[in-house]
Design a protein around this motif. Structure first.
Motif, PDB file in Angstrom:
ATOM      1  N   LYS A  51      34.647  37.950  35.506  1.00  0.00           N
ATOM      2  CA  LYS A  51      35.291  38.597  36.641  1.00  0.00           C
ATOM      3  C   LYS A  51      36.800  38.691  36.413  1.00  0.00           C
ATOM      4  CE  LYS A  51      33.644  37.637  40.833  1.00  0.00           C
ATOM      5  NZ  LYS A  51      33.470  37.031  42.159  1.00  0.00           N
ATOM      6  N   CYS A  55      38.902  42.146  36.200  1.00  0.00           N
ATOM      7  CA  CYS A  55      39.994  42.381  37.147  1.00  0.00           C
ATOM      8  C   CYS A  55      41.315  42.596  36.415  1.00  0.00           C
ATOM      9  CB  CYS A  55      40.112  41.216  38.130  1.00  0.00           C
ATOM     10  SG  CYS A  55      38.737  41.121  39.300  1.00  0.00           S
ATOM     11  N   GLU A  58      41.376  46.125  35.154  1.00  0.00           N
ATOM     12  CA  GLU A  58      41.599  47.067  36.248  1.00  0.00           C
ATOM     13  C   GLU A  58      43.036  47.012  36.780  1.00  0.00           C
ATOM     14  OE1 GLU A  58      38.614  47.265  39.381  1.00  0.00           O
ATOM     15  OE2 GLU A  58      37.221  46.269  38.024  1.00  0.00           O
ATOM     16  N   MET A  71      44.610  41.399  42.475  1.00  0.00           N
ATOM     17  CA  MET A  71      43.830  40.353  41.809  1.00  0.00           C
ATOM     18  C   MET A  71      43.118  39.470  42.836  1.00  0.00           C
ATOM     19  SD  MET A  71      43.903  40.786  38.562  1.00  0.00           S
ATOM     20  CE  MET A  71      43.430  39.208  37.831  1.00  0.00           C
ATOM     21  N   CYS A  74      40.238  41.573  44.108  1.00  0.00           N
ATOM     22  CA  CYS A  74      39.263  41.802  43.038  1.00  0.00           C
ATOM     23  C   CYS A  74      38.455  40.539  42.738  1.00  0.00           C
ATOM     24  CB  CYS A  74      39.983  42.275  41.786  1.00  0.00           C
ATOM     25  SG  CYS A  74      38.893  42.690  40.401  1.00  0.00           S
TER      26      CYS A  74
END
Length: 78
Positions: A51, A55, A58, A71, A74
């Protein structure tokens, strides 16, 4: 009676999941996209490490408070 041929059948759960994963994978290419889609489509949830990596990818281009807020959102999603 004629049935309406333009009516679309409802999407299955797997099709809905595929659509959502494709949307989330926007901007990813090659091996990164393939790995993301495999994880996204699997029934098991992402590990915290996966994850964090997704993140971070992104968040490219975001800085300061904007990145921090992104963050936080996300990492708490899914």
């Amino acid at each position: 009676m004629k049935e309406c041929l333009s009516a679309k059948p409802a999407m299955t759960a797997q099709q809905e999941k595929m659509k959502a994963c494709n949307t989330d994978a926007a901007g990813k290419k090659g091996d990164e996209r393939k790995a993301f889609m495999k994880t996204c489509l699997s029934d098991k949830p992402m590990t915290q490490q996966e994850k964090m990596k997704a993140c971070n990818t992104e968040a490219t281009g975001k800085k300061g408070d904007d990145r921090k807020a992104f963050m936080k959102t996300c990492l708490s999603a899914k």
